[in-house]
Scaffold this motif. Structure first.
Motif, PDB file in Angstrom:
ATOM      1  N   LEU A  97       0.835  -1.194   0.000  1.00  0.00           N
ATOM      2  CA  LEU A  97       0.000   0.000   0.000  1.00  0.00           C
ATOM      3  C   LEU A  97       0.874   1.250   0.000  1.00  0.00           C
ATOM      4  CD1 LEU A  97      -2.679  -1.044   2.666  1.00  0.00           C
ATOM      5  CD2 LEU A  97      -2.866  -1.167   0.173  1.00  0.00           C
ATOM      6  N   ALA A  98       0.349   2.330  -0.585  1.00  0.00           N
ATOM      7  CA  ALA A  98       1.116   3.570  -0.685  1.00  0.00           C
ATOM      8  C   ALA A  98       0.245   4.753  -0.283  1.00  0.00           C
ATOM      9  CB  ALA A  98       1.633   3.763  -2.108  1.00  0.00           C
ATOM     10  N   GLU A  99       0.906   5.878   0.041  1.00  0.00           N
ATOM     11  CA  GLU A  99       0.143   7.080   0.396  1.00  0.00           C
ATOM     12  C   GLU A  99      -0.061   7.999  -0.797  1.00  0.00           C
ATOM     13  OE1 GLU A  99       2.020   9.689   3.179  1.00  0.00           O
ATOM     14  OE2 GLU A  99       4.045   9.370   2.375  1.00  0.00           O
ATOM     15  N   GLU A 100       0.656   7.742  -1.922  1.00  0.00           N
ATOM     16  CA  GLU A 100       0.493   8.568  -3.114  1.00  0.00           C
ATOM     17  C   GLU A 100       1.009   7.807  -4.324  1.00  0.00           C
ATOM     18  OE1 GLU A 100       2.843  12.107  -2.825  1.00  0.00           O
ATOM     19  OE2 GLU A 100       4.564  11.048  -1.968  1.00  0.00           O
ATOM     20  N   VAL A 101       0.658   8.334  -5.522  1.00  0.00           N
ATOM     21  CA  VAL A 101       1.123   7.733  -6.770  1.00  0.00           C
ATOM     22  C   VAL A 101       1.549   8.850  -7.720  1.00  0.00           C
ATOM     23  CG1 VAL A 101      -1.254   7.588  -7.639  1.00  0.00           C
ATOM     24  CG2 VAL A 101       0.553   6.231  -8.725  1.00  0.00           C
ATOM     25  N   TRP A 102       2.710   8.661  -8.362  1.00  0.00           N
ATOM     26  CA  TRP A 102       3.217   9.617  -9.330  1.00  0.00           C
ATOM     27  C   TRP A 102       3.301   8.962 -10.700  1.00  0.00           C
ATOM     28  CZ3 TRP A 102       8.067  12.491  -6.922  1.00  0.00           C
ATOM     29  CH2 TRP A 102       7.646  13.267  -5.837  1.00  0.00           C
ATOM     30  N   VAL A 103       3.014   9.746 -11.747  1.00  0.00           N
ATOM     31  CA  VAL A 103       3.167   9.272 -13.126  1.00  0.00           C
ATOM     32  C   VAL A 103       4.343  10.043 -13.736  1.00  0.00           C
ATOM     33  CG1 VAL A 103       2.030   8.837 -15.319  1.00  0.00           C
ATOM     34  CG2 VAL A 103       0.668   8.956 -13.218  1.00  0.00           C
ATOM     35  N   GLU A 104       5.347   9.315 -14.228  1.00  0.00           N
ATOM     36  CA  GLU A 104       6.577   9.951 -14.676  1.00  0.00           C
ATOM     37  C   GLU A 104       7.083   9.325 -15.974  1.00  0.00           C
ATOM     38  OE1 GLU A 104       8.811  10.986 -10.539  1.00  0.00           O
ATOM     39  OE2 GLU A 104       8.496   8.854 -10.926  1.00  0.00           O
ATOM     40  N   THR A 105       8.120   9.948 -16.537  1.00  0.00           N
ATOM     41  CA  THR A 105       8.828   9.401 -17.688  1.00  0.00           C
ATOM     42  C   THR A 105      10.316   9.704 -17.514  1.00  0.00           C
ATOM     43  OG1 THR A 105       8.706  11.441 -18.985  1.00  0.00           O
ATOM     44  CG2 THR A 105       6.881   9.886 -19.232  1.00  0.00           C
TER      45      THR A 105
END
Length: 350
Positions: A97-105
């Motif tokens: 489980l995580a507290e946030e999600v980032w979308v990156e390249t």
């Protein structure tokens, strides 16, 4: 998690891989790197079945030189057309489980073409993560990263607060000050922010201190001290910016940076001279061994090949000199975003 994905500056993949191989083997983890030239990232695959998260948590991010970001990953995720979020969410259920999600390249020109897709995915992806229960406030310090390779493939990984960058894509973006003498000023600003914790800046960057800037002209690095009301001895045969000199905080010494000796011990030494890295390392070791400075930040201009090996030679030289002089110290090193073909090192004598 089985493998590590590390972001880096395009062109430095082999150096990032060489470093990961060494630091992981020192912790008892062995494997091999998948390197694509100029891709802006490295995949390091491990032979063991142990959880790689444990390795990442043992590392000091500010002493990982070439990695901008480091995450634990499994296999590549295939993104179904029209169901990309669903494809990623299915894979995310296998992660902690995580507290946030980032979308990156990656930080490449090709990857910039994915910026529209990232904006399109960002909101529905976050909503999907929340509705599925993958995001939890109690998962403090755990972050999910979606690392897009293209519209059809992505890596899904996990980072931990113990060892990671707190900036998207591992990039600390700074604005060039209008009064800055040169764009090199951003290198030292980033170094201060990277290496000196906020709670230490009140003691380590204090009004009234004295600094020496070797190879100072036209004053990009001296500017960072002057704006903090710190006095600077600027050592360079070249001209300094007139506005900087008018502050009354800068003394211009027209001298060779390799021959200059300070009249007294200073609080800071900084150096961004275009010289062979081993020569700069020797000079920095001399200043610290002679206790001419308490702190030093300097750049090493790296060769085109075997850059990591060159850095290790320089650090070994400094260690030998300071050990012989009986100087205890702590160092951090980083290939900062505003660096190019160089790395930045910070050494604090204790």
């Amino acid at each position: 998690m089985k493998n590590i994905l590390a972001y880096c500056r395009p062109g430095f993949e082999k150096d990032c891989a060489a470093e990961l191989a060494q630091v992981s083997s020192e912790k008892g983890f062995y494997g091999y790197a998948k390197v694509v030239p100029d891709a802006g990232y490295v995949i390091f695959c491990f032979d063991q079945t142990e959880e790689i998260e444990g390795l990442i948590k043992q590392l000091d991010f500010n002493r990982l030189i070439f990695a901008r970001q480091i995450i634990a990953i499994n296999d590549l995720v295939d993104l179904e057309p029209g169901a990309r979020v669903e494809s990623l969410l299915e894979a995310a259920r296998q992660l902690p489980l995580a507290e946030e999600v980032w979308v990156e390249t990656a930080d490449t020109n090709d990857a910039k073409a994915l910026s529209g897709l990232i904006k399109k995915l960002d909101k529905p992806l976050r909503l999907g993560w929340k509705k599925s229960g993958v995001l939890r406030n109690k998962a403090v310090g755990v972050r999910h990263h979606v690392f897009l390779l293209d519209g059809e493939n992505a890596y899904l990984g996990v980072s931990y607060a113990a060892c990671r960058s707190e900036f998207p894509m591992g990039i600390r973006r700074l604005r060039f000050p209008a009064a800055g003498p040169s764009r090199s000023t951003l290198k030292l600003e980033e170094a201060f922010l990277q290496f000196i914790p906020e709670q230490k800046r009140a003691t380590d960057l204090v009004e009234g201190m004295w600094a020496v800037d070797l190879g100072a002209a036209p004053g990009g690095w001296a500017y960072q001290f002057v704006k903090r009301n710190i006095h600077v001895i600027a050592v360079d045969n070249g001209p300094m910016q007139k506005a900087l000199m008018s502050t009354g905080l800068v003394e211009h010494e027209k001298a060779d940076g390799f021959k200059f000796e300070p009249p007294y011990t200073v609080d800071w030494l900084v150096c961004d001279m275009v010289e062979r890295p081993i020569m700069v390392a020797e000079l920095m070791a001399k200043w610290l061994a002679n206790r001419w400075t308490h702190r030093a930040i300097f750049n090493l201009k790296l060769p085109m090949k075997k850059r990591y090996q060159e850095v290790m030679l320089c650090l070994e030289l400094i260690e030998n000199h300071l050990k012989k002089a009986g100087v205890a110290y702590h160092y951090q090193a980083k290939h900062l975003y505003h660096d190019r073909e160089e790395i930045t090192i910070c050494i604090i004598a204790q």
